[in-house]
Design an enzyme around this catalytic site. Structure first.
Site, mmCIF file in Angstrom:
data_model
loop_
_atom_site.group_PDB
_atom_site.id
_atom_site.type_symbol
_atom_site.label_atom_id
_atom_site.label_comp_id
_atom_site.label_asym_id
_atom_site.label_seq_id
_atom_site.Cartn_x
_atom_site.Cartn_y
_atom_site.Cartn_z
ATOM 1 C CE LYS A 52 119.414 -23.286 65.876
ATOM 2 N NZ LYS A 52 120.224 -24.448 66.286
ATOM 3 C CD GLN A 96 121.991 -27.562 65.100
ATOM 4 O OE1 GLN A 96 121.802 -26.135 65.220
ATOM 5 N NE2 GLN A 96 121.151 -28.390 65.555
ATOM 6 C CG ASP A 119 122.535 -23.672 72.183
ATOM 7 O OD1 ASP A 119 121.443 -23.293 71.736
ATOM 8 O OD2 ASP A 119 123.256 -24.450 71.289
#
Length: 292
Positions: A52, A96, A119
């Site tokens: 990422k 995460q 997200d």
């Protein structure tokens, strides 16, 4: 001949389209920013976070990875999220997953401001998605939708069978595909590991999406000729022939199922690349929203 649905050209097309949008933001004095919170040192999570960060660097998105020790308490994690919520440098926040044992993923998801939830997991954004209101979509389902558009796979009127009911892939995927829109309008069956006689359902699929996290669970006898297969699984299994003793595989027995499928995604090299591309898109959109 089976068509292999590679994620790379689709992801590159998404990122190419973001470059002009990022340049426009820069001209207005704004650089998109993404904060990534990593708790602990889970090897797979570390790889994902590194990828990422590379994608952000490639596109000119400001990115910072905040690392917290495995024994971090919920209160400290919450305080760090509050700090990032208030930091104008970051338009998107990603924690995460999975989190170490003892930390609440549900509490974390609710803690992130909906406008920074790139997200697409916050209940506010999930509710908007269900109602068909424009919002941040979960990255993997959004990436699958983008792949189907790129390869001109039209789910309208087709029977899509999804194996896996997670909040990250299965449930939002089912919701997106059954909505009344040009690139959806499918009849959707949502299966999972407790579904009785799973094969009876998968054999009905025009499009089969495997997202249960079980290596090789979709076998040749479970699919019909001409099916389109989207493999979301990313599983690391032992392989004595590999340099490090392991290899990545999906939820589908690729070698055998690909002999019957009209099209199939590989693992690696398929859906996983799209997840990061859509995260970049959500981050840019979050920055653009600041100017509205």
């Amino acid at each position: 001949m089976t068509k292999i649905l590679y994620g790379k050209p689709v992801a590159e097309a998404v990122k190419e389209g973001l470059k002009s949008r990022i340049a426009d933001l820069n001209d207005k004095g704004l650089q998109p920013g993404l904060a990534v919170l990593l708790v602990g040192e889970d090897p797979a999570s570390c790889v994902y976070v590194r990828n990422k960060s590379r994608a952000c660097e490639e596109l000119g998105i400001f990115s910072e990875t905040i690392r917290l020790p495995r024994d971090t308490e919920q209160s400290r994690l919450n305080a760090k999220i509050d700090e990032l919520n208030a930091d104008p440098r970051f338009h998107g926040i990603l924690v995460q997953m999975p989190l170490p044992k003892g930390l609440s993923e549900r509490e974390v998801v609710r803690r992130i401001l909906p406008e920074k939830d790139v997200d697409g997991f916050h209940p506010f954004n999930v509710g908007s998605m269900v109602q068909g209101i424009p919002t941040f979509l979960p990255c993997t389902p959004a990436g699958i939708m983008k792949m189907m558009e790129y390869y001109d796979i039209r789910p309208a009127g087709k029977h899509v069978v999804i194996v896996g009911r997670s909040n990250i892939v299965g449930k939002p995927m089912a919701n997106l595909l059954c909505q009344k829109s040009p690139r959806a309008n499918a009849t959707v069956t949502l299966c999972h590991t407790a579904t009785e006689n799973l094969q009876a359902h998968t054999l009905q699929a025009d499009i089969l999406i495997a997202a249960a996290g079980m290596p090789g669970m979709i076998r040749e006898e479970m699919v019909r000729e001409g099916v389109i297969v989207i493999d979301v699984g990313v599983n690391r299994i032992p392989d004595p022939t590999a340099k490090n003793g392991t290899r990545l595989c999906g939820d589908v027995d690729f070698d055998r199922v690909s002999c019957k499928a009209a099209a199939i995604t590989p693992v690696p090299g398929g859906v996983g690349l799209m997840t990061i591309a859509m995260l970049m898109q959500n981050t840019v959109e979050a920055a653009e929203n600041c100017l509205k």
